[in-house]
Design a protein around this motif. Structure first.
Motif, mmCIF file in Angstrom:
data_model
loop_
_atom_site.group_PDB
_atom_site.id
_atom_site.type_symbol
_atom_site.label_atom_id
_atom_site.label_comp_id
_atom_site.label_asym_id
_atom_site.label_seq_id
_atom_site.Cartn_x
_atom_site.Cartn_y
_atom_site.Cartn_z
ATOM 1 N N MET A 1 62.477 136.435 37.010
ATOM 2 C CA MET A 1 63.206 136.386 38.327
ATOM 3 C C MET A 1 63.902 135.041 38.235
ATOM 4 S SD MET A 1 62.137 135.888 42.426
ATOM 5 C CE MET A 1 61.602 134.120 42.070
ATOM 6 N N GLN A 2 65.411 135.106 38.210
ATOM 7 C CA GLN A 2 66.148 133.877 37.992
ATOM 8 C C GLN A 2 66.551 133.213 39.236
ATOM 9 O OE1 GLN A 2 67.088 132.481 35.210
ATOM 10 N NE2 GLN A 2 65.817 134.184 34.510
ATOM 11 N N SER A 3 66.640 133.886 40.519
ATOM 12 C CA SER A 3 66.671 133.324 42.024
ATOM 13 C C SER A 3 66.182 134.805 42.802
ATOM 14 C CB SER A 3 67.687 132.970 42.308
ATOM 15 O OG SER A 3 67.908 132.313 43.301
ATOM 16 N N ILE A 4 66.279 134.599 44.216
ATOM 17 C CA ILE A 4 65.713 135.338 44.942
ATOM 18 C C ILE A 4 66.774 136.686 45.309
ATOM 19 C CG2 ILE A 4 64.190 133.851 46.034
ATOM 20 C CD1 ILE A 4 66.155 133.169 48.443
ATOM 21 N N PRO A 5 65.984 137.714 45.565
ATOM 22 C CA PRO A 5 67.052 138.804 45.891
ATOM 23 C C PRO A 5 68.048 138.667 47.218
ATOM 24 C CG PRO A 5 64.692 139.742 45.610
ATOM 25 C CD PRO A 5 64.952 138.317 45.689
ATOM 26 N N HIS A 6 69.210 139.195 47.155
ATOM 27 C CA HIS A 6 69.987 139.030 48.231
ATOM 28 C C HIS A 6 70.015 140.234 49.056
ATOM 29 C CE1 HIS A 6 71.530 135.559 46.063
ATOM 30 N NE2 HIS A 6 72.382 135.117 47.137
ATOM 31 N N ILE A 23 65.437 145.656 52.078
ATOM 32 C CA ILE A 23 64.419 144.380 52.576
ATOM 33 C C ILE A 23 63.077 144.390 52.194
ATOM 34 C CG2 ILE A 23 63.783 145.443 54.869
ATOM 35 C CD1 ILE A 23 65.292 141.962 54.601
ATOM 36 N N GLY A 24 62.578 145.796 52.098
ATOM 37 C CA GLY A 24 61.231 146.110 51.813
ATOM 38 C C GLY A 24 60.848 145.676 50.164
ATOM 39 N N GLU A 25 61.711 146.260 49.390
ATOM 40 C CA GLU A 25 61.526 145.980 47.929
ATOM 41 C C GLU A 25 61.719 144.370 47.730
ATOM 42 O OE1 GLU A 25 64.123 149.019 46.394
ATOM 43 O OE2 GLU A 25 62.953 150.601 46.820
ATOM 44 N N GLY A 26 62.902 143.921 48.365
ATOM 45 C CA GLY A 26 62.961 142.562 48.338
ATOM 46 C C GLY A 26 61.841 141.427 48.296
ATOM 47 N N TYR A 27 61.288 142.093 49.556
ATOM 48 C CA TYR A 27 59.943 141.223 49.788
ATOM 49 C C TYR A 27 58.828 141.360 48.686
ATOM 50 C CZ TYR A 27 61.964 138.941 53.911
ATOM 51 O OH TYR A 27 62.813 138.327 54.922
ATOM 52 N N GLU A 28 58.800 142.728 48.583
ATOM 53 C CA GLU A 28 57.639 142.979 47.553
ATOM 54 C C GLU A 28 57.724 142.318 46.331
ATOM 55 O OE1 GLU A 28 55.553 146.784 46.748
ATOM 56 O OE2 GLU A 28 56.350 147.739 48.491
ATOM 57 N N VAL A 29 59.000 141.768 45.802
ATOM 58 C CA VAL A 29 59.082 141.106 44.418
ATOM 59 C C VAL A 29 58.385 139.840 44.511
ATOM 60 C CG1 VAL A 29 60.806 140.210 43.126
ATOM 61 C CG2 VAL A 29 61.260 142.487 43.840
ATOM 62 N N ASN A 30 58.853 138.854 45.503
ATOM 63 C CA ASN A 30 58.449 137.761 45.792
ATOM 64 C C ASN A 30 58.278 137.049 47.115
ATOM 65 O OD1 ASN A 30 57.428 136.119 43.238
ATOM 66 N ND2 ASN A 30 58.611 134.554 44.183
ATOM 67 N N GLY A 31 58.375 137.797 48.168
ATOM 68 C CA GLY A 31 58.160 137.125 49.550
ATOM 69 C C GLY A 31 59.420 136.689 49.962
ATOM 70 N N PHE A 32 60.633 136.251 49.079
ATOM 71 C CA PHE A 32 61.704 135.674 49.652
ATOM 72 C C PHE A 32 63.045 136.623 49.272
ATOM 73 C CE2 PHE A 32 59.156 131.676 49.740
ATOM 74 C CZ PHE A 32 60.225 130.666 50.137
ATOM 75 N N VAL A 33 63.783 136.501 50.368
ATOM 76 C CA VAL A 33 65.377 137.024 50.096
ATOM 77 C C VAL A 33 66.343 135.998 50.734
ATOM 78 C CG1 VAL A 33 64.296 139.398 50.174
ATOM 79 C CG2 VAL A 33 65.267 138.523 52.334
ATOM 80 N N CYS A 227 65.156 133.991 54.141
ATOM 81 C CA CYS A 227 64.202 134.515 54.959
ATOM 82 C C CYS A 227 62.866 134.732 54.288
ATOM 83 C CB CYS A 227 65.050 135.610 55.459
ATOM 84 S SG CYS A 227 63.825 136.366 56.769
ATOM 85 N N ASN A 228 61.775 134.164 54.437
ATOM 86 C CA ASN A 228 60.732 134.486 53.656
ATOM 87 C C ASN A 228 59.168 134.758 54.387
ATOM 88 O OD1 ASN A 228 61.015 131.272 54.194
ATOM 89 N ND2 ASN A 228 58.496 131.749 53.841
ATOM 90 N N PRO A 242 53.959 139.476 50.066
ATOM 91 C CA PRO A 242 53.411 138.300 49.910
ATOM 92 C C PRO A 242 54.152 136.917 50.490
ATOM 93 C CG PRO A 242 54.806 138.723 47.827
ATOM 94 C CD PRO A 242 54.922 139.915 49.011
ATOM 95 N N SER A 243 53.165 136.087 50.936
ATOM 96 C CA SER A 243 53.726 134.701 51.411
ATOM 97 C C SER A 243 53.686 133.793 50.221
ATOM 98 C CB SER A 243 52.851 134.133 52.579
ATOM 99 O OG SER A 243 53.339 133.040 52.969
ATOM 100 N N THR A 244 54.882 133.568 49.939
ATOM 101 C CA THR A 244 54.960 132.922 48.466
ATOM 102 C C THR A 244 55.017 131.437 48.676
ATOM 103 O OG1 THR A 244 56.243 134.789 47.682
ATOM 104 C CG2 THR A 244 56.541 132.734 46.625
ATOM 105 N N THR A 245 54.327 130.698 47.785
ATOM 106 C CA THR A 245 54.107 129.158 47.711
ATOM 107 C C THR A 245 55.629 128.505 47.325
ATOM 108 O OG1 THR A 245 52.078 129.246 46.868
ATOM 109 C CG2 THR A 245 53.219 127.139 46.574
#
Length: 310
Positions: A1-6, A23-33, A227-228, A242-245
């Protein structure tokens, strides 16, 4: 992951099914979009960031008049060096102000206490209540997508957050005077609430931990809103979302010599909502990780951990 999904928020109205998946798949990756084309005017955002700068430029003795001991920082001013991340050894290098939901009466939810407004800045109230309303609605749109992604009715969250103890937090990280300080602007932490929407900052420093444990600097398109997922949504989905650190590091020169301003909006459940893993998020392979707890009990537990309630 270079940055967060848009995620393109314009799709919310034109192709809701596509929005749900992104939105669902974006959050499943790392909890941040990062939300693009979100519809909140740039002027609303810039006015709020300018008002934040003006607020924290007030003299210390004036700001401290708006600190309300015993409220746990729920409204008004929280001085520099008060908050400490869970399990951290050093306080964060920040000061902030909390704006809550404007309510006619708090008979139903006494947690919704009156806001505190600085009389020195007469336009501050209108600027912040406008931003609060805009982010509250944007957050609800995000949650509509998440609800359907989780197999729930589209309005599942709306009726559970419409009187939530949500908080807008104008935030100031002052210039770093002591270059050798062990403290950072915001130590590694996860957010307590359902979702967080972040406007600003115009300066670098925000980093997100990837699933491999590496820190990823957040780079987003100009004007996008980060938005996380927060811990309450992580509990509700039994860890599926996930609630990501994340953290705000002390930046290199010349950025460490100037202030950093940002405004997170912490969207909360109504205080009496029971946070319990959704049945479709529980299986033999993924048994329930956390016991049920009300939103208010969980919030109070966490505020004690970060030093805002003694």
């Amino acid at each position: 992951m270079q940055s967060i999904p848009h995620v393109d928020m314009s799709v919310f109205k034109t192709d809701f099914d596509k929005f749900v998946q992104s939105i669902g798949e974006g959050y499943e990756v790392n909890g941040f979009v990062a939300l693009t084309h979100h519809g909140i005017p740039a002027s609303t955002i810039h006015q709020a960031l300018d008002a934040t700068r003006d607020l924290f430029a007030l003299p210390e003795d004036v700001k401290k008049q708006y600190h309300k001991p015993g409220l746990g920082g729920a409204r008004g001013y929280t001085p520099f060096g008060t908050e400490i991340a869970k399990d951290a050894k050093h306080v964060d290098l920040k000061e902030f102000w909390h704006v809550g939901r404007e309510v006619e009466n708090s008979d139903e939810y006494p947690q919704l206490v009156a806001n505190v407004w600085p009389k020195e800045l007469p336009s501050f109230k209108a600027t912040m209540t406008e931003l609060f309303s805009a982010l509250d609605e944007l957050g609800n749109q995000v949650l509509e997508g998440i609800a359907v992604y989780l197999g729930q009715p589209r309005d599942y969250f709306r009726k559970r957050v419409n009187k939530g103890n949500s908080i807008l937090r104008p935030l100031h990280y002052p210039p770093i005077v002591d270059k050798g300080t062990p403290s950072v602007r915001a130590a590694a932490h996860e957010d307590i609430n359902v979702i967080t929407l972040l406007i600003g900052s115009r300066e670098p420093g925000l980093e997100v931990m990837s699933k491999s444990g590496a820190w990823i600097p957040v780079t987003i398109l100009e004007g996008a809103i980060i938005c996380n997922v927060g811990d309450m949504l992580q509990r509700l989905t039994n860890g599926l979302l996930p609630s990501t650190t994340h953290r705000v590091v002390n930046p290199p020169a010349p950025y460490n010599e100037v202030s950093r301003y940002s405004i997170p909006f912490f969207l909360h459940f109504n205080p009496d909502v029971m946070i319990e893993a959704l049945p479709q998020c529980v299986s033999d392979e993924n048994p329930a990780k956390w016991p049920p707890i009300t939103a208010d009990d969980y919030l109070m537990e966490r505020l004690r951990e970060i030093g805002l309630i003694k």
